[in-house]
Design a protein around this motif. Structure first.
Motif, PDB file in Angstrom:
ATOM      1  N   VAL A 541       0.847  -1.198   0.000  1.00  0.00           N
ATOM      2  CA  VAL A 541       0.000   0.000   0.000  1.00  0.00           C
ATOM      3  C   VAL A 541       0.883   1.248   0.000  1.00  0.00           C
ATOM      4  O   VAL A 541       0.633   2.212  -0.728  1.00  0.00           O
ATOM      5  N   ARG A 542       1.950   1.188   0.799  1.00  0.00           N
ATOM      6  CA  ARG A 542       2.852   2.351   0.863  1.00  0.00           C
ATOM      7  C   ARG A 542       3.483   2.626  -0.506  1.00  0.00           C
ATOM      8  O   ARG A 542       3.488   3.752  -0.992  1.00  0.00           O
ATOM      9  N   VAL A 543       3.962   1.543  -1.143  1.00  0.00           N
ATOM     10  CA  VAL A 543       4.606   1.707  -2.457  1.00  0.00           C
ATOM     11  C   VAL A 543       3.609   2.240  -3.474  1.00  0.00           C
ATOM     12  O   VAL A 543       3.876   3.199  -4.219  1.00  0.00           O
ATOM     13  N   LEU A 544       2.403   1.660  -3.482  1.00  0.00           N
ATOM     14  CA  LEU A 544       1.405   2.038  -4.483  1.00  0.00           C
ATOM     15  C   LEU A 544       0.924   3.477  -4.272  1.00  0.00           C
ATOM     16  O   LEU A 544       0.606   4.183  -5.228  1.00  0.00           O
ATOM     17  N   ALA A 545       0.899   3.897  -2.998  1.00  0.00           N
ATOM     18  CA  ALA A 545       0.464   5.269  -2.715  1.00  0.00           C
ATOM     19  C   ALA A 545       1.446   6.285  -3.299  1.00  0.00           C
ATOM     20  O   ALA A 545       1.088   7.425  -3.564  1.00  0.00           O
ATOM     21  N   GLY A 546       2.715   5.836  -3.532  1.00  0.00           N
ATOM     22  CA  GLY A 546       3.719   6.735  -4.082  1.00  0.00           C
ATOM     23  C   GLY A 546       3.590   6.890  -5.592  1.00  0.00           C
ATOM     24  O   GLY A 546       4.284   7.713  -6.202  1.00  0.00           O
ATOM     25  N   LEU A 547       2.737   6.110  -6.223  1.00  0.00           N
ATOM     26  CA  LEU A 547       2.573   6.163  -7.684  1.00  0.00           C
ATOM     27  C   LEU A 547       1.597   7.268  -8.061  1.00  0.00           C
ATOM     28  O   LEU A 547       0.718   7.617  -7.258  1.00  0.00           O
ATOM     29  N   PRO A 548       1.746   7.818  -9.275  1.00  0.00           N
ATOM     30  CA  PRO A 548       0.697   8.728  -9.750  1.00  0.00           C
ATOM     31  C   PRO A 548      -0.637   7.976  -9.799  1.00  0.00           C
ATOM     32  O   PRO A 548      -0.679   6.830 -10.264  1.00  0.00           O
ATOM     33  N   GLN A 549      -1.687   8.604  -9.280  1.00  0.00           N
ATOM     34  CA  GLN A 549      -2.994   7.951  -9.209  1.00  0.00           C
ATOM     35  C   GLN A 549      -3.842   8.365 -10.407  1.00  0.00           C
ATOM     36  O   GLN A 549      -3.780   9.550 -10.788  1.00  0.00           O
ATOM     37  N   PRO A 550      -4.706   7.560 -10.966  1.00  0.00           N
ATOM     38  CA  PRO A 550      -4.741   6.122 -10.779  1.00  0.00           C
ATOM     39  C   PRO A 550      -3.538   5.462 -11.451  1.00  0.00           C
ATOM     40  O   PRO A 550      -2.875   6.087 -12.267  1.00  0.00           O
ATOM     41  N   PHE A 551      -3.328   4.196 -11.145  1.00  0.00           N
ATOM     42  CA  PHE A 551      -2.182   3.479 -11.723  1.00  0.00           C
ATOM     43  C   PHE A 551      -2.694   2.184 -12.356  1.00  0.00           C
ATOM     44  O   PHE A 551      -3.749   1.661 -11.963  1.00  0.00           O
ATOM     45  N   THR A 552      -1.922   1.688 -13.293  1.00  0.00           N
ATOM     46  CA  THR A 552      -2.321   0.456 -13.988  1.00  0.00           C
ATOM     47  C   THR A 552      -1.687  -0.738 -13.295  1.00  0.00           C
ATOM     48  O   THR A 552      -0.766  -0.590 -12.482  1.00  0.00           O
ATOM     49  N   LEU A 553      -2.145  -1.903 -13.696  1.00  0.00           N
ATOM     50  CA  LEU A 553      -1.577  -3.147 -13.180  1.00  0.00           C
ATOM     51  C   LEU A 553      -0.081  -3.210 -13.491  1.00  0.00           C
ATOM     52  O   LEU A 553       0.726  -3.553 -12.623  1.00  0.00           O
ATOM     53  N   SER A 554       0.226  -2.813 -14.719  1.00  0.00           N
ATOM     54  CA  SER A 554       1.619  -2.919 -15.125  1.00  0.00           C
ATOM     55  C   SER A 554       2.493  -1.950 -14.329  1.00  0.00           C
ATOM     56  O   SER A 554       3.597  -2.294 -13.909  1.00  0.00           O
ATOM     57  N   ALA A 555       1.977  -0.734 -14.060  1.00  0.00           N
ATOM     58  CA  ALA A 555       2.733   0.217 -13.247  1.00  0.00           C
ATOM     59  C   ALA A 555       2.930  -0.319 -11.835  1.00  0.00           C
ATOM     60  O   ALA A 555       4.016  -0.214 -11.262  1.00  0.00           O
ATOM     61  N   ALA A 556       1.915  -0.932 -11.295  1.00  0.00           N
ATOM     62  CA  ALA A 556       2.014  -1.498  -9.954  1.00  0.00           C
ATOM     63  C   ALA A 556       3.036  -2.622  -9.925  1.00  0.00           C
ATOM     64  O   ALA A 556       3.866  -2.715  -9.020  1.00  0.00           O
ATOM     65  N   ARG A 557       2.983  -3.489 -10.956  1.00  0.00           N
ATOM     66  CA  ARG A 557       3.906  -4.622 -11.014  1.00  0.00           C
ATOM     67  C   ARG A 557       5.355  -4.116 -11.007  1.00  0.00           C
ATOM     68  O   ARG A 557       6.201  -4.636 -10.280  1.00  0.00           O
ATOM     69  N   GLN A 558       5.587  -3.075 -11.811  1.00  0.00           N
ATOM     70  CA  GLN A 558       6.962  -2.553 -11.884  1.00  0.00           C
ATOM     71  C   GLN A 558       7.376  -1.913 -10.567  1.00  0.00           C
ATOM     72  O   GLN A 558       8.474  -2.140 -10.078  1.00  0.00           O
ATOM     73  N   ALA A 559       6.478  -1.153  -9.975  1.00  0.00           N
ATOM     74  CA  ALA A 559       6.830  -0.458  -8.728  1.00  0.00           C
ATOM     75  C   ALA A 559       7.104  -1.454  -7.615  1.00  0.00           C
ATOM     76  O   ALA A 559       7.979  -1.242  -6.773  1.00  0.00           O
ATOM     77  N   LEU A 560       6.362  -2.537  -7.628  1.00  0.00           N
ATOM     78  CA  LEU A 560       6.535  -3.542  -6.562  1.00  0.00           C
ATOM     79  C   LEU A 560       7.661  -4.517  -6.889  1.00  0.00           C
ATOM     80  O   LEU A 560       7.985  -5.387  -6.078  1.00  0.00           O
ATOM     81  N   ASP A 561       8.216  -4.391  -8.092  1.00  0.00           N
ATOM     82  CA  ASP A 561       9.268  -5.284  -8.540  1.00  0.00           C
ATOM     83  C   ASP A 561       8.819  -6.737  -8.388  1.00  0.00           C
ATOM     84  O   ASP A 561       9.418  -7.534  -7.664  1.00  0.00           O
ATOM     85  N   THR A 562       7.713  -7.047  -9.084  1.00  0.00           N
ATOM     86  CA  THR A 562       7.229  -8.421  -8.986  1.00  0.00           C
ATOM     87  C   THR A 562       6.637  -8.878 -10.305  1.00  0.00           C
ATOM     88  O   THR A 562       6.773  -8.179 -11.330  1.00  0.00           O
ATOM     89  N   THR A 563       6.014 -10.036 -10.289  1.00  0.00           N
ATOM     90  CA  THR A 563       5.480 -10.638 -11.510  1.00  0.00           C
ATOM     91  C   THR A 563       3.951 -10.541 -11.498  1.00  0.00           C
ATOM     92  O   THR A 563       3.343 -10.250 -10.462  1.00  0.00           O
ATOM     93  N   ARG A 564       3.340 -10.827 -12.631  1.00  0.00           N
ATOM     94  CA  ARG A 564       1.874 -10.850 -12.696  1.00  0.00           C
ATOM     95  C   ARG A 564       1.312 -11.908 -11.735  1.00  0.00           C
ATOM     96  O   ARG A 564       0.220 -11.762 -11.187  1.00  0.00           O
ATOM     97  N   ARG A 565       2.074 -12.990 -11.571  1.00  0.00           N
ATOM     98  CA  ARG A 565       1.636 -14.085 -10.700  1.00  0.00           C
ATOM     99  C   ARG A 565       1.303 -13.570  -9.298  1.00  0.00           C
ATOM    100  O   ARG A 565       0.386 -14.053  -8.624  1.00  0.00           O
ATOM    101  N   VAL A 566       2.079 -12.556  -8.871  1.00  0.00           N
ATOM    102  CA  VAL A 566       1.846 -11.986  -7.542  1.00  0.00           C
ATOM    103  C   VAL A 566       0.968 -10.744  -7.644  1.00  0.00           C
ATOM    104  O   VAL A 566       0.026 -10.559  -6.875  1.00  0.00           O
ATOM    105  N   ALA A 567       1.250  -9.902  -8.615  1.00  0.00           N
ATOM    106  CA  ALA A 567       0.590  -8.595  -8.668  1.00  0.00           C
ATOM    107  C   ALA A 567      -0.925  -8.726  -8.807  1.00  0.00           C
ATOM    108  O   ALA A 567      -1.680  -8.005  -8.134  1.00  0.00           O
ATOM    109  N   VAL A 568      -1.376  -9.647  -9.663  1.00  0.00           N
ATOM    110  CA  VAL A 568      -2.818  -9.745  -9.889  1.00  0.00           C
ATOM    111  C   VAL A 568      -3.562 -10.120  -8.596  1.00  0.00           C
ATOM    112  O   VAL A 568      -4.463  -9.390  -8.158  1.00  0.00           O
TER     113      VAL A 568
END
Ligand SMILES: Nc1nc2c(ncn2[C@@H]2O[C@H](COP(=O)(O)OP(=O)(O)OP(=O)(O)O)[C@@H](O)[C@H]2O)c(=O)[nH]1
Ligand SMILES: [Mg+2]
Length: 592
Positions: A541-568
């Motif tokens: 939540v902290r990481v995602l709050a730092g992103l420009p809002q709204p954000f896409t799945l792909s932006a979240a995946r990159q910010a969290l440094d993870t894969t779709r397997r986890v991000a979704v």
């Protein structure tokens, strides 16, 4: 009212005396009057000089009709023993007296009849001596003549004195009305009669009848020929039953206060009479107005187990009588010690049982019953005739441990200890399960009711989700704790990377281990085989709050440094928890 049964040898003048005292005809049957002999029970009553009422149950004296005699005296606590002055003591004088003695009848009178035919002195002396040696003890004797009426005033006065001696009936007792007659009255249906020795009957009462599924209802009541709304013990009563066919009940049946009696076909009893070893294998048990064949199994020198041919509503302390019908022999009285005795399966069980019985005396003993039965329902004890105190005065050990279960204190303590051991053993054998299922514990401890397990659980144990475990059930089993700490060591600095399936296997995290860790809050499950460390949610939540809002799945995946397997699944979980919100175009915002 006071009820007294006659007793005595055939033709000694019992019915004549009852007729002379009451003006009523005790011999109801044409055949009885034709033969001048009582065959079945007769009933008559009169008012005594005191104003009280005495009702007679007049019994037959002939040896063939002893079973009828026993049905008459069984429920009646006082006897009028009749001996003819001209014949004196005879075989059925002795047999009837033996029956009264066996039943423990303690109140009685001797009437020496036909005193107009012979000097009553010798018959009186002999009879008094015989009677004195029994439960009746010394009894007053009156010489009478049913023919001339001589002695009747004295006899009436003696009956009054006898009535005054009788113990007061317990009118709060449950009703057990032994039926001595049943017949049909046109327009009313089935009527039964009996001697109400305790308790109270009212029109409208529901009563239990052995073998009937439904309670029977009292439609009407009569006492001595008069309709009454209610009758209290002691009384001769005629009970009109609603909707009960005449063939459903008869002599030997009992009408009972519902739920207050235990119907049993197995009883352990103490003998007062012939020794256990001398008894034949089959006899007849007479109790109340019932006569039931029994199989006899000797246990101790004066104790036997009786298997009844049909169940009877018996209580601890009941007196009954064993008789050998073939030999016309009263074997003696019995006192019921146990109406729900344990089976004697194991070798040596009979000998052990005989020792237990040696300690019993037929007086209800709650503490003893708890010690022997260890765990028993209060209701079951009451139905056996063992009163259970209620309210503030009852001792701690007489207070139910759960529901209406009473427990022997020592046994209960032991059960508590065994429960703790079983739970600990279960934890050792099934380290990944969060405690032992309540029902498995119930079976393991051989407890008859789940509420008993629940009552035995004490801190630090507790029941959670149907299982018994340590209150600190959140603590992880050791192997799982180890595996989680390896996950943490390897993934602590990249919290949004979930170990691949084969890494989980390397860590020793199978589905059960993962389940245990998740329940304990040590891992967070996003999907099958997709787990993160539990702090990942807040971090995300902290990481995602730092992103420009709204954000896409792909932006979240990159910010969290993870894969779709986890991000979704991670974003879906955050959505469900209300930390993020999914917009119509599939972009998301962090909810603040
Ligand atoms: N003289 C005389 N005869 C009597 C007396 N009492 C009874 N009897 C007679 O003795 C016979 C038997 O009398 P019951 O009254 O039927 O005797 P019971 O004891 O009722 O006989 P069971 O019921 O058959 O046992 C009858 O013939 C009576 O008339 C009495 O006091 N004096
Ligand atoms: Mg008679």
């Amino acid at each position: 009212m006071f009820v007294v049964a006659t007793a005595g040898h055939v033709d000694h003048g019992k019915s004549t005396l009852v007729r002379a005292l009451t003006g009523m005809e005790p011999d109801r049957w044409a055949e009885e009057r034709r033969r001048g002999m009582t065959i079945d029970l007769g009933f008559a009553w009169t008012t005594l000089p005191s104003g009280g009422t005495v009702a007679f149950v007049d019994v037959p004296g002939h040896e063939r009709f002893v079973p009828n005699m026993l049905a008459g005296v069984g429920p009646v606590p006082a006897a009028l023993i009749v001996v003819a002055a001209d014949e004196g003591w005879m075989p059925q004088s002795a047999e009837h007296l033996a029956a009264l003695d066996a039943l423990g009848v303690a109140y009685g009178l001797l009437a020496v009849t036909r005193a107009d035919l012979a000097d009553p002195g010798p018959a009186t002396a002999r009879a008094r001596a015989e009677i004195a040696a029994t439960s009746l003890g010394a009894v007053p004797a009156v010489a009478v003549s049913g023919l001339t009426g001589a002695g009747l005033p004295e006899l009436r006065a003696a009956l009054d004195r006898l009535a005054a001696q009788l113990p007061a009936p317990v009118v709060d007792d449950p009703v057990r009305l032994w039926v001595d007659r049943s017949f049909t009255v046109r327009g009313s249906g089935t009527v039964v009669t009996g001697t109400l020795g305790g308790g109270r009957l009212r029109v409208g009462d529901a009563l239990e009848l052995a073998g009937a599924d439904e309670p029977v209802r009292v439609r009407g009541l009569h006492c001595l020929g008069e309709a009454r709304p209610e009758a209290a013990a002691v009384a001769r009563v005629a009970v009109n039953l609603r909707g009960t066919p005449r063939d459903r009940l008869g002599r030997g049946d009992a009408l009972l206060t519902p739920d207050r009696f235990h119907h049993t076909d197995l009883v352990d009893v103490r003998l007062a009479g012939d020794p256990a070893g001398d008894l034949p294998a089959t006899l007849t048990l007479h109790v109340g107005s019932a006569a039931v064949p029994v199989r006899v199994r000797p246990l101790g020198p004066d104790t036997v187990r009786l298997r009844l041919a049909r169940p009877l509503p018996l209580l601890v302390g009941d007196r009954a009588l064993l008789r050998d019908p073939g030999r016309h022999h009263v074997n003696g009285g019995v006192r019921v010690l146990d109406v729900a005795p344990p089976p004697l399966g194991r070798r040596g069980a009979a000998a052990a049982r005989s020792q237990v019985l040696a300690e019993l005396n037929g007086r209800p003993d709650l503490a003893g019953e708890l010690r022997r039965r260890r765990l028993v329902r209060a209701g079951a004890l009451i139905r056996m005739g063992v009163p259970v105190p209620t309210g503030r005065d009852s001792p701690a050990w007489a207070v139910p441990v759960a529901g209406d279960w009473l427990a022997d204190p020592a046994h209960w303590r032991q059960l508590g200890e065994r429960l703790t051991e079983e739970v600990a053993r279960h934890a050792r054998e099934h380290p990944l399960e969060p405690g032992m299922p309540v029902d498995a514990l119930r079976q393991r401890l051989a407890l008859p009711d789940r509420v008993l397990v629940e009552a035995l659980v004490r801190p630090p144990l507790r029941i959670h989700a149907g299982r018994v475990g340590a209150a600190s059930a959140n603590a992880l089993p050791e192997p799982v704790a180890l595996a989680v700490s390896r996950v943490r060591a390897e993934y602590g600095d990249r919290p949004f990377r979930a170990p691949e399936a084969d890494r989980l296997v390397d860590f020793g995290l199978g589905p059960r281990e993962i389940g245990a860790a998740v329940r304990a809050g040590a891992l967070l499950r996003l999907a099958d085989n997709v787990v993160l460390l539990p702090d990942a949610l807040d971090d995300a939540v902290r990481v995602l709050a730092g992103l420009p809002q709204p954000f896409t799945l792909s932006a979240a995946r990159q910010a969290l440094d993870t894969t779709r397997r986890v991000a979704v699944p991670l974003l879906e979980l955050l959505d469900r928890r209300g930390a993020t919100r999914r917009l119509p175009d599939d972009a998301r915002i962090v909810v603040t």
